[in-house]
Scaffold this active site. Sequence first.
Site, PDB file in Angstrom:
ATOM      1  N   ASN A  42       2.733  -0.784   5.225  1.00  0.00           N
ATOM      2  CA  ASN A  42       2.221  -0.028   4.276  1.00  0.00           C
ATOM      3  C   ASN A  42       0.991   0.866   4.477  1.00  0.00           C
ATOM      4  O   ASN A  42      -0.149   0.174   4.952  1.00  0.00           O
ATOM      5  CB  ASN A  42       1.753  -1.041   2.875  1.00  0.00           C
ATOM      6  CG  ASN A  42       0.988  -0.418   1.693  1.00  0.00           C
ATOM      7  OD1 ASN A  42       1.159   0.842   1.710  1.00  0.00           O
ATOM      8  ND2 ASN A  42       0.572  -1.349   1.183  1.00  0.00           N
ATOM      9  N   TRP A  43       1.390   2.259   4.645  1.00  0.00           N
ATOM     10  CA  TRP A  43       0.325   2.972   5.243  1.00  0.00           C
ATOM     11  C   TRP A  43      -0.804   3.270   4.369  1.00  0.00           C
ATOM     12  O   TRP A  43      -1.832   4.060   4.437  1.00  0.00           O
ATOM     13  CB  TRP A  43       0.703   4.211   5.601  1.00  0.00           C
ATOM     14  CG  TRP A  43       1.593   4.391   7.015  1.00  0.00           C
ATOM     15  CD1 TRP A  43       1.781   3.143   7.619  1.00  0.00           C
ATOM     16  CD2 TRP A  43       2.146   5.365   7.436  1.00  0.00           C
ATOM     17  NE1 TRP A  43       2.634   3.306   8.852  1.00  0.00           N
ATOM     18  CE2 TRP A  43       2.605   4.613   8.842  1.00  0.00           C
ATOM     19  CE3 TRP A  43       2.198   6.752   7.371  1.00  0.00           C
ATOM     20  CZ2 TRP A  43       3.405   5.705   9.832  1.00  0.00           C
ATOM     21  CZ3 TRP A  43       2.675   7.458   8.341  1.00  0.00           C
ATOM     22  CH2 TRP A  43       3.441   7.016   9.606  1.00  0.00           C
ATOM     23  N   LYS A  44      -0.619   3.030   3.004  1.00  0.00           N
ATOM     24  CA  LYS A  44      -1.674   2.852   1.952  1.00  0.00           C
ATOM     25  C   LYS A  44      -2.028   4.365   1.673  1.00  0.00           C
ATOM     26  O   LYS A  44      -1.345   5.310   2.136  1.00  0.00           O
ATOM     27  CB  LYS A  44      -2.768   2.036   1.996  1.00  0.00           C
ATOM     28  CG  LYS A  44      -2.632   0.625   2.228  1.00  0.00           C
ATOM     29  CD  LYS A  44      -3.541  -0.283   1.908  1.00  0.00           C
ATOM     30  CE  LYS A  44      -3.036  -1.814   2.225  1.00  0.00           C
ATOM     31  NZ  LYS A  44      -3.943  -2.951   1.904  1.00  0.00           N
ATOM     32  N   HIS A  72       1.510  -3.974  -5.977  1.00  0.00           N
ATOM     33  CA  HIS A  72       0.628  -4.275  -5.176  1.00  0.00           C
ATOM     34  C   HIS A  72      -0.851  -4.658  -5.711  1.00  0.00           C
ATOM     35  O   HIS A  72      -1.033  -4.039  -6.767  1.00  0.00           O
ATOM     36  CB  HIS A  72       0.386  -2.963  -4.134  1.00  0.00           C
ATOM     37  CG  HIS A  72      -0.462  -3.513  -2.788  1.00  0.00           C
ATOM     38  ND1 HIS A  72      -1.940  -3.408  -2.808  1.00  0.00           N
ATOM     39  CD2 HIS A  72       0.156  -3.752  -1.612  1.00  0.00           C
ATOM     40  CE1 HIS A  72      -2.167  -3.948  -1.692  1.00  0.00           C
ATOM     41  NE2 HIS A  72      -1.030  -3.976  -0.851  1.00  0.00           N
ATOM     42  N   GLU A  76      -3.663  -3.995  -5.220  1.00  0.00           N
ATOM     43  CA  GLU A  76      -4.534  -2.745  -5.367  1.00  0.00           C
ATOM     44  C   GLU A  76      -4.164  -1.716  -6.458  1.00  0.00           C
ATOM     45  O   GLU A  76      -5.102  -1.083  -7.058  1.00  0.00           O
ATOM     46  CB  GLU A  76      -4.666  -1.766  -3.978  1.00  0.00           C
ATOM     47  CG  GLU A  76      -5.261  -2.329  -3.000  1.00  0.00           C
ATOM     48  CD  GLU A  76      -4.861  -2.033  -1.563  1.00  0.00           C
ATOM     49  OE1 GLU A  76      -4.282  -1.114  -1.180  1.00  0.00           O
ATOM     50  OE2 GLU A  76      -5.401  -2.859  -0.699  1.00  0.00           O
ATOM     51  N   GLU A 113       0.965 -11.772  -1.063  1.00  0.00           N
ATOM     52  CA  GLU A 113      -0.395 -11.211  -0.509  1.00  0.00           C
ATOM     53  C   GLU A 113      -1.374 -11.500  -1.106  1.00  0.00           C
ATOM     54  O   GLU A 113      -2.000 -10.858  -2.238  1.00  0.00           O
ATOM     55  CB  GLU A 113      -0.365  -9.628  -0.684  1.00  0.00           C
ATOM     56  CG  GLU A 113       0.933  -8.929   0.295  1.00  0.00           C
ATOM     57  CD  GLU A 113       0.664  -7.451   0.588  1.00  0.00           C
ATOM     58  OE1 GLU A 113       0.568  -6.986   1.801  1.00  0.00           O
ATOM     59  OE2 GLU A 113       0.074  -6.721  -0.380  1.00  0.00           O
ATOM     60  N   GLY A 170      -7.200  -6.720   4.284  1.00  0.00           N
ATOM     61  CA  GLY A 170      -8.019  -5.896   4.663  1.00  0.00           C
ATOM     62  C   GLY A 170      -9.457  -6.581   5.155  1.00  0.00           C
ATOM     63  O   GLY A 170     -10.423  -5.879   5.396  1.00  0.00           O
ATOM     64  N   SER A 196      -4.136  -9.025   6.333  1.00  0.00           N
ATOM     65  CA  SER A 196      -4.572  -9.353   7.774  1.00  0.00           C
ATOM     66  C   SER A 196      -3.559  -9.530   8.748  1.00  0.00           C
ATOM     67  O   SER A 196      -4.144 -10.420   9.766  1.00  0.00           O
ATOM     68  CB  SER A 196      -5.726  -9.991   7.757  1.00  0.00           C
ATOM     69  OG  SER A 196      -6.745  -9.602   7.073  1.00  0.00           O
ATOM     70  N   GLY A 207      -0.459  -3.918   6.473  1.00  0.00           N
ATOM     71  CA  GLY A 207      -1.377  -2.806   6.222  1.00  0.00           C
ATOM     72  C   GLY A 207      -1.834  -1.929   7.516  1.00  0.00           C
ATOM     73  O   GLY A 207      -1.104  -1.439   8.165  1.00  0.00           O
ATOM     74  N   GLY A 208      -3.126  -2.247   7.733  1.00  0.00           N
ATOM     75  CA  GLY A 208      -3.861  -1.602   8.809  1.00  0.00           C
ATOM     76  C   GLY A 208      -3.091  -1.530   9.971  1.00  0.00           C
ATOM     77  O   GLY A 208      -2.941  -0.480  10.808  1.00  0.00           O
TER      78      GLY A 208
HETATM   79  P1  13P Z   1      -3.805  -5.364   5.570  1.00  0.00           P
HETATM   80  O1  13P Z   1      -2.777  -5.852   6.557  1.00  0.00           O
HETATM   81  O2  13P Z   1      -4.458  -4.165   6.192  1.00  0.00           O
HETATM   82  O3  13P Z   1      -4.616  -6.548   5.323  1.00  0.00           O
HETATM   83  O4  13P Z   1      -3.072  -4.868   4.173  1.00  0.00           O
HETATM   84  C1  13P Z   1      -2.231  -5.649   3.701  1.00  0.00           C
HETATM   85  C2  13P Z   1      -1.723  -5.036   2.726  1.00  0.00           C
HETATM   86  O5  13P Z   1      -2.154  -5.057   1.452  1.00  0.00           O
HETATM   87  C3  13P Z   1      -0.186  -4.728   2.748  1.00  0.00           C
HETATM   88  O6  13P Z   1       0.255  -4.160   1.499  1.00  0.00           O
END
Ligand code: 13P
Length: 249
Positions: free
Chosen positions: A9-11, A93, A95, A163, A169, A209, A230-231
């Site tokens: 997920n590149w957000k 998600h 967020e 999640e 993050g 993470s 994510g990251g």
């Molecule tokens: P991180 O891997 O950056 O913690 O993000 C997880 C996430 O929200 C994937 O959707």
Amino acid sequence: MRRKLAAGNWKMNGSASALAELHALLPLLPEMPPDIVICPPAPLLYRASAAAQGTPISIGAQDCHMQQSGAFTGDVSAAMIADAGATHVIVGHSERRDAHEESNGDVRAKARQAWAAGLTAIICIGESGDDREADNTLDIIGGQLSGSLPDHATAANTVIAYEPIWAIGTGVVPTLDQIVEVHDFIRDRLITRLGGEIADGIPLLYGGSVKPENADTIFRAANVDGALVGGASLKAADFAPIIAALAQS
Ligand code: 13P
């Protein structure tokens, strides 16, 4: 056998030049890779789909609207996502649940739109740090799962991503026991709702993470079928070892 899935997920990160990471990933993939889905921002979906053509990588969106079409300025429908060449879409998600006040009912409607457009819905659920501290995790997860998952889910149209919000993050990862407890609970709930045959085929992803250093441990759990990253999905050099750990699990 349940399919394994590594989803990135590149957000709200990445521009056209970031698509070079798709190409960079290819020579780093194991011989028998798991399913791989990269979810770039919406404006990159078409180009990412074209770039991934003929590779083991599939493309997904990060959200879709809960209606099929209409006067919703700025929004993107599931059909548009499919038309851009994507095969998956993340819905619910944390967020978006947080910043856009999306309810379980909204997420359920989005998953239905995803299915209607022929997409696989990656439905996200997860408790906050406060929920965890108050020992409410399984209640929250159970409520989100039953409220966000439409009827008629199948292994072909649904992936569930657990999640925990406090792990996203932050670099903080639940213990393996905590992950196992929630994933086993989700599998049990799916079995009750959908029957064993369908429930057993639905991949359950862990997200929050996930890094090359901890992927091995996380993938040891029987009901962890992959990760939503994510990251560490932004760079091929970070995502590739996570994919490799999944392939070996
Ligand atoms: P991180 O891997 O950056 O913690 O993000 C997880 C996430 O929200 C994937 O959707």
